[in-house]
Write a protein that holds these residues in place. Structure first.
Motif, mmCIF file in Angstrom:
data_model
loop_
_atom_site.group_PDB
_atom_site.id
_atom_site.type_symbol
_atom_site.label_atom_id
_atom_site.label_comp_id
_atom_site.label_asym_id
_atom_site.label_seq_id
_atom_site.Cartn_x
_atom_site.Cartn_y
_atom_site.Cartn_z
ATOM 1 N N LEU A 1 0.835 -1.202 0.000
ATOM 2 C CA LEU A 1 0.000 0.000 0.000
ATOM 3 C C LEU A 1 0.865 1.245 0.000
ATOM 4 N N ALA A 2 0.408 2.274 -0.698
ATOM 5 C CA ALA A 2 1.033 3.605 -0.725
ATOM 6 C C ALA A 2 2.372 3.616 -1.445
ATOM 7 N N GLU A 3 2.675 2.555 -2.176
ATOM 8 C CA GLU A 3 3.897 2.564 -2.977
ATOM 9 C C GLU A 3 3.548 2.778 -4.448
ATOM 10 N N THR A 4 4.555 3.017 -5.252
ATOM 11 C CA THR A 4 4.340 3.343 -6.660
ATOM 12 C C THR A 4 3.529 2.256 -7.359
ATOM 13 N N GLN A 5 2.550 2.703 -8.150
ATOM 14 C CA GLN A 5 1.689 1.778 -8.876
ATOM 15 C C GLN A 5 2.186 1.617 -10.313
ATOM 16 N N TYR A 6 2.132 0.383 -10.792
ATOM 17 C CA TYR A 6 2.550 0.049 -12.154
ATOM 18 C C TYR A 6 1.320 -0.461 -12.896
ATOM 19 N N PHE A 7 1.091 0.102 -14.084
ATOM 20 C CA PHE A 7 -0.148 -0.143 -14.802
ATOM 21 C C PHE A 7 0.012 -1.148 -15.933
ATOM 22 N N GLY A 8 -1.038 -1.912 -16.163
ATOM 23 C CA GLY A 8 -1.122 -2.774 -17.319
ATOM 24 C C GLY A 8 -1.593 -1.995 -18.538
ATOM 25 N N PRO A 9 -1.686 -2.655 -19.706
ATOM 26 C CA PRO A 9 -2.067 -1.973 -20.949
ATOM 27 C C PRO A 9 -3.544 -1.622 -21.032
ATOM 28 N N GLY A 10 -4.365 -2.235 -20.185
ATOM 29 C CA GLY A 10 -5.784 -1.920 -20.168
ATOM 30 C C GLY A 10 -6.611 -2.806 -21.083
ATOM 31 N N THR A 11 -7.906 -2.855 -20.780
ATOM 32 C CA THR A 11 -8.899 -3.509 -21.639
ATOM 33 C C THR A 11 -9.868 -2.433 -22.109
#
Lengths: 115, 113
Positions: free
Chosen positions: B98-108
């Motif tokens: 929690l509260a750490e950097t978020q890494y995103f997927g390519p999305g749908t």
């Protein structure tokens, strides 16, 4: 409560000229601030983040941002734009919510780079 | 290191149908997030998991949306029944804690007709 305002929805620059994307934030807490970039049909990529260390933050691809508490701003800059910088840029503030942590995104700035 | 994986990449359905999206976070990441990004807007958090428990689902329209992360790794997001206004890109992100950097997927990318 927290929010970010991106002051320009579209910015157009010539290749080789400086880039400035403006962001103001509002937060009840000492904020963590981020800039993410989104290229067409690709996921969000983290450019840089501020977490109460140095106020001038350097990121990837030559971008940097300066945290100015007195102005509640976190503007993104780059000395010389490249064609590959054309994308949408999001200013983001992070803060606690319930038992977790929430990212609040701005509405985005579309950067266009012309020859 | 492999990034966040999502499938499918694109989905077209008719209103009132159901749809499900899948997310596999970065290995070892305890926290997983689902966001909805409507065209022309920034992503909005729908739900947040810490391991297999829900931390925040205050923005999830629970009458039609559901999500689970049964074994604390993969997650699915379901919409049933879909409405026209659900047309959006659904993004999955993960962070080590929690509260750490978020890494995103390519999305749908979902289109509801």
């Amino acid at each position: 409560a927290q929010s970010v305002t991106q002051l320009d929805s579209h910015v157009s620059v010539s290749e080789g000229t400086p880039v400035l994307l403006r962001c103001n934030y509002s937060s009840s807490y000492s904020p963590s601030l981020f800039w993410y970039v989104q290229h067409p049909n690709k996921g969000l990529q983290l450019l840089l983040k501020y977490t109460s260390a140095a106020t001038l933050v350097k990121g990837i691809n030559g971008f940097e941002a300066e945290f100015k508490k007195s102005e509640t701003s976190f503007h993104l800059t780059k000395p010389s734009a490249h064609m590959s910088d054309a994308a949408e840029y999001f200013c983001v503030v992070s803060g606690p919510t319930g038992g977790g942590n929430k990212l609040t995104f701005g509405t985005g700035t579309q950067l266009k780079v012309e020859l | 290191e492999a990034g966040v994986a999502q499938s499918p990449r694109y989905k077209i359905i008719e209103k009132r149908q159901s749809v499900a999206f899948w997310c596999n976070p970065i290995s070892g990441h305890a926290t997983l997030y689902w966001y909805q990004q409507i065209l022309g807007q920034g992503p909005k958090l729908l739900i947040q998991f810490q391991n297999n428990g829900v931390v925040d689902d205050s923005q999830l329209p629970k009458d039609r949306f559901s999500a689970e992360r049964l074994k604390g790794v993969d997650s699915t997001l379901k919409i049933q029944p879909a409405k026209l206004e659900d047309s959006a890109v659904y993004l999955c992100a993960s962070s080590p804690r929690l509260a750490e950097t978020q890494y995103f997927g390519p999305g749908t990318r979902l289109l509801v007709l």
